[in-house]
Structure formats: C-alpha cells, structure tokens
Design a protein around this motif. Structure first.
Motif, PDB file in Angstrom:
ATOM      1  N   MET A   1     -14.134   6.559  15.434  1.00  0.00           N
ATOM      2  CA  MET A   1     -14.654   5.294  14.957  1.00  0.00           C
ATOM      3  C   MET A   1     -13.569   4.241  15.173  1.00  0.00           C
ATOM      4  O   MET A   1     -12.386   4.516  15.042  1.00  0.00           O
ATOM      5  N   ASP A   2     -13.982   3.043  15.477  1.00  0.00           N
ATOM      6  CA  ASP A   2     -13.047   1.955  15.722  1.00  0.00           C
ATOM      7  C   ASP A   2     -12.788   1.156  14.453  1.00  0.00           C
ATOM      8  O   ASP A   2     -13.626   1.071  13.562  1.00  0.00           O
ATOM      9  N   ALA A   3     -11.606   0.565  14.397  1.00  0.00           N
ATOM     10  CA  ALA A   3     -11.211  -0.314  13.303  1.00  0.00           C
ATOM     11  C   ALA A   3     -10.396  -1.440  13.924  1.00  0.00           C
ATOM     12  O   ALA A   3      -9.953  -1.345  15.062  1.00  0.00           O
ATOM     13  N   ARG A   4     -10.185  -2.502  13.182  1.00  0.00           N
ATOM     14  CA  ARG A   4      -9.363  -3.602  13.677  1.00  0.00           C
ATOM     15  C   ARG A   4      -7.935  -3.388  13.191  1.00  0.00           C
ATOM     16  O   ARG A   4      -7.692  -3.165  12.013  1.00  0.00           O
ATOM     17  N   CYS A   5      -7.002  -3.488  14.103  1.00  0.00           N
ATOM     18  CA  CYS A   5      -5.597  -3.327  13.754  1.00  0.00           C
ATOM     19  C   CYS A   5      -5.126  -4.561  12.987  1.00  0.00           C
ATOM     20  O   CYS A   5      -5.315  -5.686  13.444  1.00  0.00           O
ATOM     21  N   PRO A   6      -4.497  -4.376  11.811  1.00  0.00           N
ATOM     22  CA  PRO A   6      -4.017  -5.528  11.047  1.00  0.00           C
ATOM     23  C   PRO A   6      -2.764  -6.156  11.655  1.00  0.00           C
ATOM     24  O   PRO A   6      -2.432  -7.289  11.333  1.00  0.00           O
TER      25      PRO A   6
END
Length: 57
Positions: A1-6
C-alpha cells in the motif's frame, strides 16, 4: 500500500502488515503509529495556515 512520505512528499510504502512505512526516495522509515502522529502534526500545521485569524470570534 502506498503512503505519502512526510519528509520528501513522494510515494512511500506501507508494508503488508501495516506496521512500517518506508520511503525509497529519501530513506525515511518509521513504525505506523509514529507515521500517523507525524502526518497528524502536518495536517494540523497545514490547516492552521488556511484558517484566517478572526478577531472577536
């Protein structure tokens, strides 16, 4: 699953067990609970930039 890198705001990867987030672009890595706290802080900061100060309210 993808997430946004902070850190770099590119696509990071959330592992299948939903326990770790890792960014292949900038090497950011955190457990999922820490990642959620970081993103929550980012969201609060972003919302405060868009809410104008309203004296008297």
């Amino acid at each position: 699953m993808d997430a946004r890198c902070p850190e770099c705001e590119k696509v990071a990867v959330l592992d299948d067990n939903v326990t770790n987030v890792r960014c292949p672009h900038c090497n950011f890595e955190a457990d999922y609970d820490t990642y959620l706290e970081i993103m929550k802080d980012h969201a609060i900061n972003m919302s405060s930039e868009y809410i104008p100060d309203r004296p008297g309210l």
